[in-house]
Design an enzyme around this catalytic site. Structure first.
Site, PDB file in Angstrom:
ATOM      1  N   LYS A  84       6.207   1.824  -6.805  1.00  0.00           N
ATOM      2  CA  LYS A  84       5.173   2.653  -7.421  1.00  0.00           C
ATOM      3  C   LYS A  84       5.786   3.334  -8.641  1.00  0.00           C
ATOM      4  O   LYS A  84       6.931   3.825  -8.578  1.00  0.00           O
ATOM      5  CB  LYS A  84       4.683   3.678  -6.401  1.00  0.00           C
ATOM      6  CG  LYS A  84       3.487   4.502  -6.826  1.00  0.00           C
ATOM      7  CD  LYS A  84       3.033   5.418  -5.679  1.00  0.00           C
ATOM      8  CE  LYS A  84       1.761   6.180  -5.997  1.00  0.00           C
ATOM      9  NZ  LYS A  84       1.312   7.019  -4.847  1.00  0.00           N
ATOM     10  N   SER A 113      -3.591   6.391  -3.785  1.00  0.00           N
ATOM     11  CA  SER A 113      -3.178   6.182  -5.151  1.00  0.00           C
ATOM     12  C   SER A 113      -2.179   5.046  -5.357  1.00  0.00           C
ATOM     13  O   SER A 113      -2.004   4.588  -6.485  1.00  0.00           O
ATOM     14  CB  SER A 113      -2.571   7.481  -5.689  1.00  0.00           C
ATOM     15  OG  SER A 113      -1.386   7.802  -5.001  1.00  0.00           O
ATOM     16  N   SER A 144      -2.028   8.143   0.463  1.00  0.00           N
ATOM     17  CA  SER A 144      -1.885   7.167  -0.628  1.00  0.00           C
ATOM     18  C   SER A 144      -1.089   5.915  -0.316  1.00  0.00           C
ATOM     19  O   SER A 144      -1.055   4.996  -1.131  1.00  0.00           O
ATOM     20  CB  SER A 144      -1.264   7.842  -1.843  1.00  0.00           C
ATOM     21  OG  SER A 144      -2.270   8.513  -2.556  1.00  0.00           O
TER      22      SER A 144
END
Ligand code: GLN
Length: 479
Positions: free
Chosen positions: A79, A154, A178
């Site tokens: 990420k 996310s 997330s």
């Protein structure tokens, strides 16, 4: 070369045995990225040169007789809120434009020491604020099962990277769901470990009392192997847990749940907006655990219902403080102006997207004199109540169970005009962040639309062994 291995564990074994080279593994995954990245936009950066160089070093080390690590030659996607030395780390925000971290996050170092190869930095909702990846300043990521649908967020890019075969494993961060929610929407496994077990050194902070790094994998065994590598005390993270942490092994992965006490959280199964098809799969999952010998019962965790309200005070409050550092002086973007106050204002106005601004305003308000006790103070009390109710439930149960997300993947734009509707995506995942406990999402069949459904297993702090045992049982019985 025969059939090429696809899971992280099989790849590492094949690389160690010399059945495949790390260079071949990297090429296979770069080809998968080439084939679908333009359509899916899971990546902020594909690190082809760096990955090829790392594979070359790994293969040379093997040829020289070095002992290879547990993730030898395994591509991993990160990420893009985890620092990578010399490589842009954007948080999918314009405010970090051009910033290159001078150091690696501890998780990156640990993965590399285990032989893993960083192949991409993945897209996210700006500063990890969102549940659909639509809040990225660089445009949304698409769900590989249906490109008209969101991947969740996310950590949407990291979930898609695994679901689309760009990398067998990836890392995400989970502040309110997330990792687990996009895992559910993309049909992969996603783990939020116990708060403090995985170092956050080099993770760009959103809400520090909630943020936790964790793995995605196509299988429970791959998620476990990644967790084993990244967990551990780190003196560079002051919130890092210093006691003993379990390693997940064959015993847990065998998924024996006979006699295990499993509680279904009635407040979460009955929560607002849980779709009927998700409920049906959830019931099948609970039945599968009982058929495997677990003692499954409904139970109540009463304060859970206030989780979302408490989270949307605590997380923005912490974010408003953490994001104060982006002032045009130290990182990334700067909009020049006549004086420093105007420079701050114009930089932050241009650099932050609407959701980030909303959170900063909510958080600043909740912390302001005269409102602090009524909002932030109250939310902290609710947080204690939730922790207390979970502790009470774990006196009777080894693990708890709920759906991961209320629905399967939704369409682009479906919730962007209504922040509250978007926030409700995390109703089942937020409680574990508030109490710091681990939780995992396991794919369990599909909904009426043919899209993946996830089931969530929750455990008390440091309860990863029981968590993986139940998760492995669910994986074994999933339709
Ligand atoms: N969707 C939640 C939020 O927007 C959770 C985000 C996260 O876990 N990073 O805050």
């Amino acid at each position: 070369m025969s059939e090429s291995p696809t899971t992280a564990i099989d790849i590492a074994a094949a690389v160690r045995d010399g059945r495949v080279t790390a260079a071949e593994v990297v090429e296979t995954h770069l080809a998968a990225i080439d084939a679908r990245e333009a359509e899916l936009h899971a990546c902020n950066a594909v690190l082809a040169d760096e990955a090829r160089a790392a594979a070359g070093r790994g293969d040379a080390a093997r040829a020289a007789g070095a002992t290879l690590g547990p993730l030898a030659g395994v591509p991993v996607a990160l990420k893009d809120n985890m620092c990578t030395r010399g490589i842009p780390t954007t948080c999918s925000s314009k405010i970090l434009e051009g910033w290159r971290p001078p150091y690696d996050a501890t998780v990156v170092t640990k993965l590399q020491e285990a032989g893993a190869i960083v192949i991409a930095k993945t897209n996210l909702d700006e500063f990890a604020m969102g549940s659909s990846t639509e809040n990225s300043a660089f445009g949304p990521t698409k769900n590989p099962h249906d490109v008209t649908k969101v991947p969740g967020g996310s950590s949407g890019g990291s979930a898609v990277a695994v679901a689309a075969g760009f990398a067998p494993i990836s890392l995400g961060s989970d502040t309110g769901g997330s990792i687990r929610q996009p895992a559910a929407l993309c049909g992969v496994v996603g783990l939020k470990p116990t708060y403090g077990t995985v170092s956050r050194y080099g993770l760009i902070a959103f809400a520090s009392s909630l943020d936790q790094i964790g793995p995605f994998g196509a299988t429970i065994a791959d998620a476990a192997a990644t967790y084993n590598v990244i967990a551990g005390h780190d003196p560079r993270d002051s919130t890092s847990y210093a006691g003993a942490m379990a390693t997940i092994g064959a015993a847990e992965l065998a998924g024996d749940v006979s006699g295990m006490r499993v509680g279904i959280i009635s407040e979460l199964v009955g929560a607002e907006g849980i779709a009927d098809d998700v409920k049906r799969r959830f019931t099948e999952a609970a039945d599968a655990l009982s058929a495997a010998g677990a003692k499954v019962e409904e139970t109540s965790v009463p304060a859970c219902v206030y989780g979302l309200s408490a989270y949307y005070l605590i997380a923005p409050a912490e974010a408003s403080s953490n994001l104060a550092r982006y002032d045009g002086v130290r990182y990334g973007l700067r909009i020049e102006a006549d004086n420093i106050t105007d420079m701050y204002t114009q930089t932050r106005t241009a650099g932050f997207g609407p959701e980030v601004k909303r959170r900063i305003m909510l958080g600043t308000y909740a912390l302001s004199a005269g409102y602090y006790d009524a909002y932030y103070g109250k939310a902290l009390k609710v947080r204690s109540l939730i922790a207390r109710d979970f502790a009470a439930a774990y006196e009777k149960f080894d693990v708890l169970l709920s759906p991961t997300a209320p629905t399967t993947a939704f369409g682009f734009g479906a919730k962007t005009d209504n922040p509250l509707a978007m926030y409700l995506s995390d109703v089942c995942t937020i409680p574990s962040n508030l109490c710091g406990d681990p939780a995992i999402s396991v794919p369990f069949g599909t909904g009426d639309d043919g899209l993946p459904v996830g089931v969530q297993v929750l455990a008390p702090a440091l309860g990863e062994p029981a968590l993986f045992r139940a998760a492995a049982a669910l994986e074994g019985s999933a339709p």
